[in-house]
Scaffold this active site. Structure first.
Site, PDB file in Angstrom:
ATOM      1  N   SER A 180      -2.720  13.684   3.949  1.00  0.00           N
ATOM      2  CA  SER A 180      -3.353  14.213   2.616  1.00  0.00           C
ATOM      3  C   SER A 180      -4.854  14.157   3.359  1.00  0.00           C
ATOM      4  CB  SER A 180      -3.297  13.243   1.452  1.00  0.00           C
ATOM      5  OG  SER A 180      -2.084  13.153   1.159  1.00  0.00           O
ATOM      6  N   ASN A 207     -11.845  12.372   3.611  1.00  0.00           N
ATOM      7  CA  ASN A 207     -10.796  11.142   4.331  1.00  0.00           C
ATOM      8  C   ASN A 207      -9.659  12.014   4.531  1.00  0.00           C
ATOM      9  OD1 ASN A 207     -10.209   8.855   5.650  1.00  0.00           O
ATOM     10  ND2 ASN A 207      -8.944   8.313   3.734  1.00  0.00           N
ATOM     11  N   HIS A 236      -5.564  10.738   5.252  1.00  0.00           N
ATOM     12  CA  HIS A 236      -4.679   9.570   5.004  1.00  0.00           C
ATOM     13  C   HIS A 236      -3.183   9.915   5.320  1.00  0.00           C
ATOM     14  CE1 HIS A 236      -3.223   5.813   3.630  1.00  0.00           C
ATOM     15  NE2 HIS A 236      -2.256   6.415   3.032  1.00  0.00           N
TER      16      HIS A 236
END
Ligand code: GRF
Length: 236
Positions: free
Chosen positions: A139, A110, A112
């Site tokens: 990140s 993911n 973020h």
């Protein structure tokens, strides 16, 4: 014979990170190919973009499912049809069930928009401005059951400028996201960053210059500024 890893992307909206990953993967030398897109939102602009470029797309609307588990089961099935080696969340706005996360552990990443572990959850740019930090960023991490808490793969930093609005800061971070996500995905696809328990093991021995060869980059004070005026304001 191609050894490119198959990557499915999950989105809920705009899809600019999806576009950045597709752009990177359009280079045959890139170690991953995008094999399809799954969205929980039938109206996601990113879906139209991906379909327009010939990507297989699938929609699983939460409203059509009685529970989160049922919803994630549909997503899981759609993903398995694509037979991905990795799944990249790119603005997927729904919290995934623990069962789904466990099933894809080590394969699910993911992005973020903050320097985790700071500013998890929504409104990370507003959180950053309210906290008064001078450095913010983005990140990429492996997904764990706790939201925005999984082991970190790569981070990029940008300055917070005096007088920044949430929108201005978000735009600066987004530019960094578009650079960072393809780098991080390449690291994962090449096995240079892999999940081992609850930490990431890095192998930088064969890192190519092109794919970053690094897990972090920092504000470039000469090129990331909007203007000389900003640079002057940023300099103490
Ligand atoms: C990005 O800021 C991403 O970090 C966050 O949601 C936003 C998605 O933007 N998870 P886009 O759909 O990729 O344009």
């Amino acid at each position: 014979m191609s050894t490119r890893k198959r990557v499915a992307v999950m989105i809920s909206g705009r899809g600019s990170n999806l576009a950045a990953l597709m752009e990177a993967a359009s280079d045959p030398a890139y170690p991953a190919e995008i094999v399809g897109v799954v969205s929980d939102n039938p109206e996601a602009p990113g879906l139209t973009f991906a379909a327009g470029r010939g990507q297989p797309v699938a929609v699983a609307n939460r409203r059509d499912h009685p529970s989160s588990d049922a919803h994630d089961a549909t997503i899981d099935a759609a993903l398995r049809d694509l037979a991905p080696d990795f799944v990249a969340l790119a603005g997927y706005m729904r919290v995934l069930t623990a069962g789904f996360v466990a099933a894809w552990q080590g394969k699910l990443i993911n992005i973020h928009p903050s320097l985790l572990p700071a500013f998890r959850g929504l409104d990370s740019h507003r959180q950053a401005i309210e906290a008064g930090v001078r450095v913010h960023g983005c990140s990429v991490h492996f997904v764990s059951p706790e939201v925005d808490a999984g082991p970190l793969i790569a981070q990029a930093a940008v300055p917070v400028l005096t007088g920044d609005t949430e929108e201005a800061l978000a735009a600066r971070v987004l530019k960094a996201e578009h650079k960072l996500y393809p780098i991080a995905l390449a690291m994962v696809a090449e096995g240079r960053a892999r999940l081992d328990g609850n930490r990431v093991v890095f192998d930088t021995s064969g890192a190519s210059e092109k794919n970053g060869g690094q897990s972090v980059f920092s504000p470039d004070l000469t090129t990331d500024m909007r203007s000389i005026e900003d640079l002057a304001r940023f300099t103490p």
